[in-house]
Design a protein around this motif. Structure first.
Motif, PDB file in Angstrom:
ATOM      1  N   ILE A 477      -7.976   2.880  -9.075  1.00 41.29           N
ATOM      2  CA  ILE A 477      -6.402   2.705  -8.992  1.00 41.29           C
ATOM      3  C   ILE A 477      -5.873   3.014  -7.733  1.00 41.29           C
ATOM      4  CG2 ILE A 477      -4.169   3.341 -10.020  1.00 41.29           C
ATOM      5  CD1 ILE A 477      -5.304   3.096 -12.811  1.00 41.29           C
ATOM      6  N   ARG A 478      -6.233   4.307  -7.312  1.00 41.30           N
ATOM      7  CA  ARG A 478      -5.443   4.920  -5.936  1.00 41.30           C
ATOM      8  C   ARG A 478      -6.145   4.339  -4.618  1.00 41.30           C
ATOM      9  NH1 ARG A 478      -4.588  11.303  -7.125  1.00 41.30           N
ATOM     10  NH2 ARG A 478      -3.006  11.014  -8.544  1.00 41.30           N
ATOM     11  N   ALA A 480      -7.697   1.203  -4.809  1.00 42.97           N
ATOM     12  CA  ALA A 480      -7.058  -0.258  -4.691  1.00 42.97           C
ATOM     13  C   ALA A 480      -5.634  -0.265  -4.275  1.00 42.97           C
ATOM     14  CB  ALA A 480      -7.027  -0.774  -6.122  1.00 42.97           C
ATOM     15  N   ARG A 481      -4.602   0.610  -4.637  1.00 42.67           N
ATOM     16  CA  ARG A 481      -3.404   0.483  -3.853  1.00 42.67           C
ATOM     17  C   ARG A 481      -3.425   0.862  -2.672  1.00 42.67           C
ATOM     18  NH1 ARG A 481      -0.683   4.636  -7.915  1.00 42.67           N
ATOM     19  NH2 ARG A 481      -0.913   2.791  -9.215  1.00 42.67           N
ATOM     20  N   ALA A 482      -4.290   1.613  -2.013  1.00 39.23           N
ATOM     21  CA  ALA A 482      -4.430   1.894  -0.719  1.00 39.23           C
ATOM     22  C   ALA A 482      -4.697   0.443  -0.013  1.00 39.23           C
ATOM     23  CB  ALA A 482      -5.328   2.929  -0.465  1.00 39.23           C
ATOM     24  N   ALA A 484      -4.294  -2.606  -0.914  1.00 40.16           N
ATOM     25  CA  ALA A 484      -3.289  -3.382  -1.287  1.00 40.16           C
ATOM     26  C   ALA A 484      -2.208  -3.285  -0.161  1.00 40.16           C
ATOM     27  CB  ALA A 484      -2.651  -3.458  -2.522  1.00 40.16           C
ATOM     28  N   ARG A 485      -1.745  -2.029   0.238  1.00 40.78           N
ATOM     29  CA  ARG A 485      -0.975  -1.690   0.914  1.00 40.78           C
ATOM     30  C   ARG A 485      -1.219  -1.940   2.566  1.00 40.78           C
ATOM     31  NH1 ARG A 485       3.544   0.838   0.233  1.00 40.78           N
ATOM     32  NH2 ARG A 485       3.518   1.698   2.438  1.00 40.78           N
ATOM     33  N   PRO A 504      -1.691   6.596  -0.820  1.00 44.40           N
ATOM     34  CA  PRO A 504      -2.661   6.491  -1.638  1.00 44.40           C
ATOM     35  C   PRO A 504      -4.096   6.820  -1.417  1.00 44.40           C
ATOM     36  CG  PRO A 504      -1.726   4.334  -0.927  1.00 44.40           C
ATOM     37  CD  PRO A 504      -0.933   5.524  -0.229  1.00 44.40           C
ATOM     38  N   ASN A 552      -2.295  11.820 -14.801  1.00 42.82           N
ATOM     39  CA  ASN A 552      -2.452  10.275 -14.360  1.00 42.82           C
ATOM     40  C   ASN A 552      -2.221   9.298 -15.240  1.00 42.82           C
ATOM     41  OD1 ASN A 552      -3.253  10.478 -10.891  1.00 42.82           O
ATOM     42  ND2 ASN A 552      -4.328  12.125 -12.197  1.00 42.82           N
ATOM     43  N   ASP A 555      -0.131   5.796 -14.836  1.00 45.15           N
ATOM     44  CA  ASP A 555      -1.103   4.887 -14.012  1.00 45.15           C
ATOM     45  C   ASP A 555      -2.198   4.284 -15.164  1.00 45.15           C
ATOM     46  OD1 ASP A 555       0.229   4.865 -11.502  1.00 45.15           O
ATOM     47  OD2 ASP A 555      -1.122   6.035 -10.641  1.00 45.15           O
ATOM     48  N   ALA A 559      -2.473   0.370 -16.444  1.00 45.93           N
ATOM     49  CA  ALA A 559      -3.697  -0.385 -16.289  1.00 45.93           C
ATOM     50  C   ALA A 559      -4.636  -0.687 -17.152  1.00 45.93           C
ATOM     51  CB  ALA A 559      -4.602   0.241 -15.122  1.00 45.93           C
TER      52      ALA A 559
END
Length: 633
Positions: A477-478, A480-482, A484-485, A504, A552, A555, A559
C-alpha cells in the motif's frame, strides 16, 4: 550462568530451560564461539562500573578509562587482526561493549573496523607493517566527514595532490568547511594515525576520493602541519570529537590505500579498474557498511540491557496495593508492564533481524554484485530501523524506572544519549533510508500488484501467517501510494518527483523492515520444536506483528484486507498477548544472558537496591548505637 555460554553445559536449540533455549534463538547456535569471549570480557574487573557514592569521573577521566579498557581488550585478544577481519566478531564486540562503555565501543569500533579493517581490505598486493596498530603503540582513527560534507561525503574537499618529484601526496584543507569533523583524533589515549578521505589529484586531474594513511599526533600534540581542535562537548559519549585540518602535509606514495578502485604506479601514473568517482569512493570506504551492522549490534545490546534493568526494577519496586491491600510490585500494573511487554516483542524482533541481516551480508560478501547490493540495502534498512526502535525502547524503559533511571550509577543515562550517536553514525538514518526507499520503490514498480478490491479476507488474528500477509500488504500500500504520487508530476525534475513520493516511500521502508523482522520471527519459530520456549516466542511474534497491523488498520480496512469485525477485535487480541507476555517478562529478560557481575554494578538491578543509598552516619544507625543496653522499651 547461562549454559549456552558454559563450556560444560548443553548448547542444542530446543532443549533445556526456557531462558536458555531463547538465548540460543537470540545469539545463534554458535553463541559460545561468537559471543562467549565478549560476554566474559565485560564481566572482568577492567570493565566493571564504579559504584556510587564516590564522585563520578569527569569526561576526560571517562575518555582515559575508555582507552585503558581498549588496551586491556587488545591484550586479551589472540590477535588484534581477528575482529578487523571477522564481521561477526566486530558485531559481537559492539553488542556486548555498548551497554558497558559507549566511549570504549566508539574508539574500538573505529580502530578495529574502519581503520584496521580498511587497511586489511585494501593492502592485499603489498601488505604494510601493521604491528604498531595491532599492539596499540598507535591508535587508528578514520577521517571522512567534513564540516560541510556528511551524508554527501563523496564531495569532500580535502585534497591529496600527487607530487612526482617527491613521489608522494600533499594533503591540504582548502577552507573551513573542509575541516574533518570526526571523533578520536586528538592525542588523548596515545599517538594516533588516521585514514584520511581526500580528493586525489594526479597530473592536475581529480580522480575521486581515496583513503590515505597519515600520522596525526604523537603522545602529546599534533604533528607538524596538522591542527586538531576539540569540538564543544557533545551529548552522550565523552569521546574527543575534533576538527582536524592539514596544511601542505606530505606523505609518501605508499600512504595511498590502493586496489581495484585505483593506484599510482612507480611511473607516477594513476590507473583504476573502477569507472566513476562515486564507485571509487564507495569501494574505498566499504567498511562503512560493516560499521552499520555494528551500529545495529550496539543498539540491540543497549536495548536488551535497558529492558532487562527495567523489568528487574519493576519487580523490586513496591507501591501501595490499594485500601487494605499489601504493597505490590509496580510491574503488576498494566500501565507499567504493558509497555515493557511490547518492548520485549520489539527487542526480540530487533535481535532476530540483526542476525538475519548479518547472515545475509556474510553470505553475499563473496557473491555476485546484485546479491551484495541487495544485502547492503538490507544492512541500511536494518541499521535505521533497529537504532530508531532502540531509541523508543530505551526511552520507554528509562521512564518506567522514574528518577532512578536518570542516575548515571544505574546505567541508563549513557544509553539514552548514546543511541543518538548510533542513529547518526555511519550515515544518518534518514539519508540511508531515503536511498533504500528509492531502490524499493523501483523494485515495487516491476512487480504486478494484487487487486486491492475483492472479498474481505478470511483470516484469524491469532494466526501468525495471516498477520505476516497483512504486513506485506501494508508495504505494498505504501509503495503504491508513493508511485501514484510520483506519477502525478511526470514532467517535474528528479527532486520534485522524489519530494512527491518520498513521504510514503520512506514509510514503505519502515513497513519493509517490519515485514523482514516478522520473517525473522517465523524462521526462528520454525527452528524450534514444540514446547514452552516455542510458545513464548510465538506470543512475542504475534504481539509484534499485531501491534503493527493495529497501527495500520485504517489502510488495511480501506483496501479490503481487514474486515470491520477484525479491526474491532484488534484491541482484545493485543491485550490478551500483552497479558501473556507480561507473565513471563523476568524469564524473557533472563534469556538476554547478561552476566551477574554486570548486573551487580547497577543498583536497580537487585532486590536490595535501597542499600546503595544507605548512610552509615544517619540516625537509623547512630540512634541504635547510642541506645544503652537494656534501655527503655
Amino acid at each position: 550462568m547461562n549454559a549456552i555460554f558454559d563450556s560444560t553445559g548443553p548448547s542444542g536449540a530446543g532443549t533445556g530451560p526456557v531462558a536458555e533455549v531463547l538465548s540460543t534463538v537470540l545469539f545463534g547456535p554458535d553463541a559460545r564461539r561468537e559471543h562467549g569471549f565478549w560476554r566474559r570480557l565485560v564481566a572482568t574487573e577492567p570493565f566493571r562500573r564504579p559504584l556510587w557514592p564516590p564522585p563520578g569521573p569527569t569526561p576526560d577521566e571517562r575518555l582515559a578509562l575508555a582507552h585503558a579498557r581498549l588496551r586491556a581488550l587488545n591484550n586479551a585478544l589472540d590477535s588484534a587482526a581477528r575482529p578487523a577481519a571477522d564481521p561477526r566478531a566486530l558485531a559481537a564486540l559492539h553488542e556486548w561493549l555498548a551497554p558497558v562503555d559507549p566511549a570504549l565501543t566508539t574508539v574500538a569500533g573505529i580502530h578495529y573496523n574502519l581503520f584496521l579493517g580498511s587497511l586489511l581490505d585494501h593492502d592485499t598486493e603489498t601488505p604494510r607493517d601493521l604491528s604498531d596498530f595491532l599492539r596499540l603503540r598507535r591508535i587508528g582513527t578514520f577521517l571522512c566527514t567534513e564540516v560541510a560534507h556528511g551524508n554527501d561525503a563523496a564531495a569532500v574537499e580535502t585534497t591529496a595532490t600527487y607530487d612526482a618529484g617527491r613521489d608522494g601526496f600533499v594533503l591540504h584543507t582548502p577552507h573551513a568547511g573542509a575541516q574533518k569533523f570526526m571523533p578520536n583524533t586528538s592525542p588523548a589515549g596515545g599517538p594516533k594515525s588516521g585514514l584520511v578521505a581526500a580528493r586525489l589529484i594526479v597530473g592536475g586531474v581529480d580522480q575521486g576520493v581515496f583513503l590515505l594513511l597519515v600520522p596525526l599526533t604523537d603522545a602529546s600534540r599534533a604533528l607538524p602541519g596538522i591542527r586538531v581542535r576539540r569540538l564543544p562537548a557533545r551529548m552522550g559519549s565523552p569521546v574527543d570529537h575534533c576538527l582536524t585540518s592539514f596544511d601542505q602535509v606530505f606523505v609518501g606514495r605508499a600512504a595511498l590505500l590502493g586496489g581495484a578502485q585505483g593506484r599510482v604506479g612507480d611511473d607516477g601514473v594513476f590507473r583504476s579498474d573502477t569507472e566513476g568517482h562515486r564507485r571509487r569512493f564507495l569501494a574505498s570506504i566499504g567498511r562503512v557498511t560493516t560499521g552499520r551492522i555494528c551500529m545495529s549490534a550496539s543498539a540491540v545490546g543497549s536495548a536488551r540491557t535497558t529492558l532487562a534493568l527495567a523489568v528487574r526494577y519493576g519487580g523490586h519496586r513496591f507501591v501501595s496495593g490499594g485500601r487494605a491491600s499489601p504493597p505490590v510490585p509496580v510491574i503488576a500494573h498494566r500501565s507499567h508492564h504493558g509497555p515493557l511487554a511490547e518492548a520485549m516483542a520489539t527487542v526480540f524482533a530487533m535481535s532476530l533481524l540483526h542476525r538475519r541481516v548479518l547472515d545475509r551480508w556474510e553470505k553475499a560478501a563473496a557473491g555476485p554484485p546484485a546479491e551484495r547490493e541487495a544485502a547492503e540495502r538490507m544492512v541500511d534498512i536494518a541499521k535505521g530501523w533497529i537504532t530508531w526502535q532502540a531509541r523508543s525502547v530505551i526511552v520507554e524503559c528509562r521512564e518506567r524506572c522514574g528518577a532512578q533511571g536518570l542516575l548515571e550509577s544505574n546505567g541508563m543515562t549513557e544509553l539514552v544519549t548514546g543511541i543518538e550517536g548510533a542513529i547518526t553514525a555511519e550515515g544518518d538514518n534518514l539519508a540511508i533510508h531515503s536511498r533504500a526507499a528509492a531502490g524499493l520503490l523501483f523494485d515495487a514498480a516491476q512487480v504486478p500488484q494484487d487487486d486491492p478490491a475483492g472479498d474481505p479476507p478470511d483470516g484469524d488474528l491469532a494466526d501468525l501467517r495471516f498477520l505476516g500477509r497483512l504486513l506485506g500488504q501494508v508495504e505494498r500500500i505504501r509503495f503504491a501510494r508513493a508511485a501514484a504520487r510520483m506519477a502525478q508530476v511526470p514532467h517535474g525534475g528528479p527532486l520534485e518527483r522524489w519530494n512527491a513520493a518520498s513521504g510514503p516511500a520512506l514509510r514503505g521502508v519502515e513497513a519493509h523492515a517490519y515485514r523482514q523482522a516478522a520473517h525473522a520471527y517465523e524462521n526462528a519459530l520454525a527452528a524450534l520444536p514444540g514446547g514452552e520456549a516455542r510458545e513464548r516466542l510465538g506470543e512475542l511474534a504475534r504481539l509484534f506483528a499485531l501491534r503493527w497491523v493495529a497501527d495500520n488498520s485504517g489502510d488495511l480496512l480501506a483496501a479490503g484486507h481487514l474486515t470491520a469485525g477484525q479491526v474491532e477485535g484488534l484491541t482484545d487480541a493485543t491485550e490478551q498477548l500483552v497479558a501473556a507476555v507480561s507473565r513471563h517478562l523476568p524469564e524473557l529478560a533472563e534469556s538476554f544472558a547478561l552476566p551477574g557481575e554486570l548486573l551487580a554494578d547497577w543498583p536497580i538491578a537487585g532486590p536490595h537496591y535501597t542499600h546503595a543509598y544507605d548512610d552509615p552516619g544517619a540516625s537509623w544507625h547512630t540512634t541504635a548505637a547510642r541506645q544503652p543496653a537494656g534501655g527503655a522499651r
